[in-house]
Structures are given as structure tokens and as C-alpha cells.
Scaffold this active site. Structure first.
Site, PDB file in Angstrom:
ATOM      1  N   GLY A  36      -2.287 -17.745  -5.918  1.00  0.00           N
ATOM      2  CA  GLY A  36      -2.856 -16.434  -5.616  1.00  0.00           C
ATOM      3  C   GLY A  36      -1.874 -15.507  -4.945  1.00  0.00           C
ATOM      4  O   GLY A  36      -2.049 -14.287  -4.962  1.00  0.00           O
ATOM      5  N   CYS A  39      -1.312 -11.276  -2.579  1.00  0.00           N
ATOM      6  CA  CYS A  39      -2.521 -10.493  -2.868  1.00  0.00           C
ATOM      7  C   CYS A  39      -3.796 -11.224  -2.480  1.00  0.00           C
ATOM      8  O   CYS A  39      -4.641 -10.696  -1.768  1.00  0.00           O
ATOM      9  CB  CYS A  39      -2.560 -10.135  -4.348  1.00  0.00           C
ATOM     10  SG  CYS A  39      -4.088  -9.302  -4.845  1.00  0.00           S
ATOM     11  N   LYS A  48      -9.505  -5.984   1.526  1.00  0.00           N
ATOM     12  CA  LYS A  48     -10.710  -5.356   0.981  1.00  0.00           C
ATOM     13  C   LYS A  48     -11.966  -5.990   1.569  1.00  0.00           C
ATOM     14  O   LYS A  48     -12.990  -5.319   1.759  1.00  0.00           O
ATOM     15  CB  LYS A  48     -10.727  -5.460  -0.544  1.00  0.00           C
ATOM     16  CG  LYS A  48      -9.510  -4.860  -1.224  1.00  0.00           C
ATOM     17  CD  LYS A  48      -9.160  -3.486  -0.673  1.00  0.00           C
ATOM     18  CE  LYS A  48      -7.786  -3.039  -1.124  1.00  0.00           C
ATOM     19  NZ  LYS A  48      -6.657  -3.623  -0.368  1.00  0.00           N
ATOM     20  N   GLY A 183       4.211   2.651   9.959  1.00  0.00           N
ATOM     21  CA  GLY A 183       4.180   2.803   8.509  1.00  0.00           C
ATOM     22  C   GLY A 183       2.874   3.413   8.052  1.00  0.00           C
ATOM     23  O   GLY A 183       1.808   2.808   8.242  1.00  0.00           O
ATOM     24  N   GLY A 185       1.984   4.160   4.880  1.00  0.00           N
ATOM     25  CA  GLY A 185       1.733   3.995   3.451  1.00  0.00           C
ATOM     26  C   GLY A 185       0.373   3.371   3.221  1.00  0.00           C
ATOM     27  O   GLY A 185      -0.518   3.450   4.080  1.00  0.00           O
ATOM     28  N   VAL A 186       0.204   2.725   2.081  1.00  0.00           N
ATOM     29  CA  VAL A 186      -1.102   2.172   1.714  1.00  0.00           C
ATOM     30  C   VAL A 186      -1.570   1.127   2.725  1.00  0.00           C
ATOM     31  O   VAL A 186      -2.700   1.197   3.232  1.00  0.00           O
ATOM     32  CB  VAL A 186      -1.044   1.556   0.300  1.00  0.00           C
ATOM     33  CG1 VAL A 186      -2.364   0.869  -0.028  1.00  0.00           C
ATOM     34  CG2 VAL A 186      -0.741   2.629  -0.729  1.00  0.00           C
ATOM     35  N   ARG A 271       7.831  -3.616   1.742  1.00  0.00           N
ATOM     36  CA  ARG A 271       8.062  -4.994   1.345  1.00  0.00           C
ATOM     37  C   ARG A 271       9.546  -5.224   1.068  1.00  0.00           C
ATOM     38  O   ARG A 271      10.284  -4.303   0.731  1.00  0.00           O
ATOM     39  CB  ARG A 271       7.260  -5.336   0.092  1.00  0.00           C
ATOM     40  CG  ARG A 271       5.794  -4.961   0.157  1.00  0.00           C
ATOM     41  CD  ARG A 271       5.032  -5.824   1.134  1.00  0.00           C
ATOM     42  NE  ARG A 271       5.007  -7.220   0.730  1.00  0.00           N
ATOM     43  CZ  ARG A 271       4.541  -8.192   1.504  1.00  0.00           C
ATOM     44  NH1 ARG A 271       4.104  -7.922   2.726  1.00  0.00           N
ATOM     45  NH2 ARG A 271       4.521  -9.449   1.073  1.00  0.00           N
ATOM     46  N   ASP A 310       6.551  -8.018  -7.858  1.00  0.00           N
ATOM     47  CA  ASP A 310       7.332  -7.281  -6.861  1.00  0.00           C
ATOM     48  C   ASP A 310       8.834  -7.427  -7.055  1.00  0.00           C
ATOM     49  O   ASP A 310       9.601  -6.515  -6.712  1.00  0.00           O
ATOM     50  CB  ASP A 310       6.960  -7.743  -5.449  1.00  0.00           C
ATOM     51  CG  ASP A 310       5.590  -7.250  -5.012  1.00  0.00           C
ATOM     52  OD1 ASP A 310       4.925  -6.558  -5.803  1.00  0.00           O
ATOM     53  OD2 ASP A 310       5.181  -7.555  -3.875  1.00  0.00           O
ATOM     54  N   HIS A 442     -26.094  12.119 -16.636  1.00  0.00           N
ATOM     55  CA  HIS A 442     -26.333  13.040 -15.514  1.00  0.00           C
ATOM     56  C   HIS A 442     -27.578  12.567 -14.759  1.00  0.00           C
ATOM     57  O   HIS A 442     -28.578  12.228 -15.367  1.00  0.00           O
ATOM     58  CB  HIS A 442     -26.548  14.462 -16.027  1.00  0.00           C
ATOM     59  CG  HIS A 442     -26.942  15.418 -14.944  1.00  0.00           C
ATOM     60  ND1 HIS A 442     -26.035  15.941 -14.050  1.00  0.00           N
ATOM     61  CD2 HIS A 442     -28.162  15.933 -14.603  1.00  0.00           C
ATOM     62  CE1 HIS A 442     -26.660  16.741 -13.202  1.00  0.00           C
ATOM     63  NE2 HIS A 442     -27.961  16.760 -13.531  1.00  0.00           N
TER      64      HIS A 442
END
Length: 455
Positions: A36, A39, A48, A183, A185-186, A271, A310, A442
Site C-alpha cells: 500500500g 498513500c 482522509k 509548508g 502545499g496540499v 517529498r 513518485d 436538476h
């Protein structure tokens, strides 16, 4: 039968193994840690899971506005009873379940999985060190998918082991009262979102003039405004010049002279790649901290060796890695396939969510393309108004001359899901007029995409 060996069992490695096996290859997968990769074990999935827990508390708290005074008090009590340890248990269970799922798929596909550390002997031989000893494996083709690790530039490099990064953040015993995140960033923004929701005083430091520097300026500004409104302390255009550890605190001296005192520090600067253990010099391959240089379409590195994830330096996203791994495996097995970096959706799971795909305005302009922008706010969307979720918008970028759709972004509720509609449109090379013919139900958030092109 072609013998293929894959080094690394993360989001690039295990899909590559499954793809190669499905094409009839004899596949060996070598992973030195857990299947895995980053991630699943200390990245996408844990973060998440944490964010979803935080967002559920936020939803419960905001829902109290629809009740009476007692409902508001109950929501406040619930908010104050947030239990970080229970959140960790939930996250660990989710991770374990997914790891077991990967193991099952690999076993079903007859992929041999070896827990060990590999290094190249030559272009057709690997040496693998395991707990049982060392052995050599011969192969016809190989895929390098060893991933990346947290980057520690000065002055943070002297504090490795004393501060957090993604590898140990999700196993911390308890949340600190305050944390400095270096940092913006994301990773930094997502962790700032989570920590703030759980009552931690957050100081977010970004050396660039704005958060998420790789995204559109309007997107960055929208997120910054939301963070400031929630009480997150932002420091942009400055760096952490000095970091000092005391008995129970860290003192961070910013490049503008400002000093911060926090209980903990999180390194979220990016990274780094370390391929020294592979001994790539034995196969004539050079590498840097940013990885190796592959053919960006085929993932080929040498005649019979490919790379994915990566280590390619193309795009550090799990789903990009998966596609790269599958492309590499297909090409090794003689089935031509190509990867396209511009077709990869990007998502940031903050509140508000942010997602984009295709070219940005800056990228299009550097290519000399005359752009047309099409924007629609959720404030004018029936579903968003009905659900009181009107913060945010969607935006298309199209070629002003041909009408071809080139890129898109979404900010707000469900952005990470909505962006796939735009991704499909880009893959189909649709024009503005072609997309406008699509009929959406809709009321839905999704119909905002066509509303934007009607303006």
C-alpha cells in the site's frame, strides 16, 4: 512467460503487478515495508479518514442552527467530546482492511510477494535481502516504484525524529495544543484543516506568496480566506529560518524576524527520493533527489527497466502513480500504452474542497494559447442553495479560437467528485458547444458545469 519484477508495493507497484499478471507475465513484487505504500499507510487514506472525522463534527455543529437552544448546547457538548484516540482506531481499521484487500488481489493474481529490500546486480538480476537471508532473482523486465519520503531541508534537518512528518503524524499519542506546519502545499493545508477542526492552534508557514502555489491564484485566495475565518494563522512569503527545541516547546524564527512558540512542528515541505539502496549505477541509471528521468509517456528508463510513481518526478499523486504503473507494465508486456500528465485530476480535501484538471491559466498562457474563462458560482445553483452549501464555484478554461476545453477547477462542496466530469470531457477532447449538449439532472451540483459554459 515473461518474468517481471516490481520493486515497491505502493499505489504504483501493486497495480503494475496486477496489470502484468493479467497480461500473462510471471510477476514478483518486492516490498520492504507494508503493501500500500505511503498513500495507504501514512498518506492519502489516513489523512482522509482523519479529515472525514473532523468534517463530521463540523457538520453536526453547524446542523444545530436548524434546532432549538437545546440542540445548540448538545452540539457544543458533542464538539467538546471529540476523541482523537477513537479517530485513530477508526483510521487504522480502514487502513488494515485496504491492505488486506491488496494482499488478496495479489494472491488471486498469483503474484509472488517478497518482504525484503532489493538492489540491482545487473540489468537482469536483483539481489533481495530478507529476514531469511539474501537471494538473487533473475528477470526479463523490472519496474522501479519505490516511492518517496518526507523532505527535511535546513533548519528542520537537525530535528528529524523530534518533529512530525507524514510517517509519524498519524501515530501520535495525543494532539498538541499548538502546532506549526512548515509548508502550505496540499499536505500542509489538509493537516491544518484537520488540526483546526480538533481545536489545535495552527500556524501555517509557506515560503511562496500564497498557499497551494501550484494552483490558480483565485483558488489559493479562496482557501486562505476560509482558513483565516476559522482562526488558522497564516504566514506566507516567509520561511522558517531557525527552529529551536526547548524542554516542552519549539521556537520558530521566521525569515522576517517574527517568532512563534508552539508545542509541536510538522514538516510538510514536500517529498524527496532516495534510491541509493538500489545501486542504480550498476545498470547505468542516474538519479537525484527528484527521482529518475523516464520517458513521460511510456515510463521507460532503459531497454528493459521502467519506473512509476513518485520516483519519476512527474506528479506525486497516488492515482497518477497507479496509471503510470499500469502503463509501465503494459509496455513491458508488449502491449503499447501511454500516460498523459495533463489528464490527471488533482484534489485537496480541505474545507472548502479544491480540485482541478488539465491546464492552468498560467500553463496555457506560456504555450501562447488565448484563453476564455467560464465561471459559475454555487450561489446560483439550486441544489447548493437548498442545502445551504453555496460557498464555491466551478470554472472552465477553453481555447478562445477553437472552443476546445483545456482545463477546469472546482472549489467547494463535492469538488473532488465533481472534477471527474471535467476530466472525462478533457479526455474526450470536447468543445464548449459539445459539452453544453449534455443534460444533467436538476437540481444537482454537477449542472453547474453546463451553467458555467452558458455564461
Amino acid at each position: 512467460m515473461k518474468r517481471i519484477v516490481i520493486i515497491g508495493g505502493g499505489p504504483a507497484g501493486y497495480p503494475a503487478a496486477l496489470k502484468a499478471a493479467s497480461l500473462g507475465a510471471q510477476v514478483t513484487l518486492i516490498e520492504k515495508n507494508r503493501l500500500g505504500g505511503v498513500c495507504l499507510n501514512c498518506g492519502c487514506i489516513p489523512s482522509k479518514s482523519f479529515l472525514e472525522g473532523a468534517h463530521r463534527f463540523q457538520t453536526a455543529f453547524s446542523a444545530a442552527a436548524l434546532g432549538n437552544e437545546g440542540a445548540a448546547q448538545a452540539a457544543q457538548q458533542l464538539f467538546e467530546m471529540r476523541d482523537f484516540n477513537k479517530l485513530k482506531v477508526r483510521q487504522q481499521a480502514a487502513t488494515q482492511k485496504l491492505v488486506q484487500g491488496i494482499s488478496f488481489l495479489l494472491k488471486k493474481a498469483h503474484v509472488e510477494v517478497i518482504n525484503g529490500e532489493a538492489s540491482f546486480v545487473d540489468a537482469h538480476t536483483l539481489s533481495v535481502r530478507t529476514q531469511a537471508g539474501e537471494k538473487q532473482i533473475s528477470f526479463d523486465g523490472a519496474i522501479i516504484a519505490t516511492g518517496s519520503e518526507a523532505f527535511y531541508p535546513a533548519p528542520l534537518d537537525t530535528l528529524r525524529g523530534q518533529i512530525y512528518d507524514n510517517s509519524n503524524f498519524f501515530t501520535m499519542e495525543q494532539l498538541p495544543q499548538s502546532m506549526a506546519i512548515v509548508g502550505g502545499g496540499v499536505i500542509g493545508c489538509e493537516m491544518a484543516d484537520f488540526l483546526n477542526a480538533f481545536g489545535v492552534e495552527v500556524h501555517l508557514i509557506e515560503m511562496q506568496p500564497r498557499l497551494l502555489p501550484l494552483e490558480d491564484e483565485t483558488v489559493s485566495r479562496t482557501l486562505a480566506q476560509a482558513f483565516i475565518k476559522r482562526g488558522i494563522n497564516l504566514y506566507t512569503g516567509v520561511s522558517a529560518a531557525e527552529v529551536h527545541k526547548t524542554a516542552d516547546r519549539f521556537e520558530i524564527v521566521l525569515s522576517d524576524g517574527k517568532k512563534l512558540q508552539t508545542q509541536a512542528v510538522l514538516a510538510a515541505i514536500g517529498r524527496s527520493i532516495d534510491l541509493s539502496a538500489l545501486h542504480l549505477e550498476r545498470i547505468g541509471v542516474a538519479w537525484t533527489r527528484k527521482g529518475v528521468q523516464v520517458n513521460p509517456k511510456t515510463m521507460q528508463l532503459t531497454e528493459n527497466i521502467y519506473a512509476a510513481g513518485d520516483v519519476t518526478g512527474l506528479l506525486q499523486l497516488a492515482h497518477a502513480a497507479t496509471r503510470q504503473g499500469e502503463v509501465a507494465a503494459s509496455n513491458l508486456c508488449g502491449v503499447p500504452a501511454e500516460y498523459d500528465n495533463t489528464r490527471v485530476p488533482r484534489a485537496v480535501y480541505t474545507t472548502p474542497e479544491i480540485a482541478s484538471v488539465g491546464l492552468s491559466a498560467v500553463q496555457a498562457q506560456t504555450q501562447g494559447i488565448e484563453l476564455k474563462k467560464h465561471k459559475s458560482f454555487f450561489l446560483a445553483n439550486g441544489r447548493a442553495v437548498a442545502q445551504d452549501q453555496t460557498d464555491g464555484y466551478v470554472e472552465w478554461l477553453s481555447d478562445a479560437g477553437t472552443g476546445k476545453l483545456l482545463g477546469a477547477c472546482s472549489v467547494g462542496t463535492h469538488a473532488s467528485e465533481l472534477i471527474h466530469i471535467a476530466a472525462i470531457a478533457l479526455e474526450a477532447q470536447m468543445t464548449v458547444e459539445q459539452f453544453r449538449r449534455i443534460i444533467f439532472a436538476h437540481p444537482t451540483f454537477a449542472e453547474t458545469w453546463t451553467e458555467a459554459l452558458s455564461r
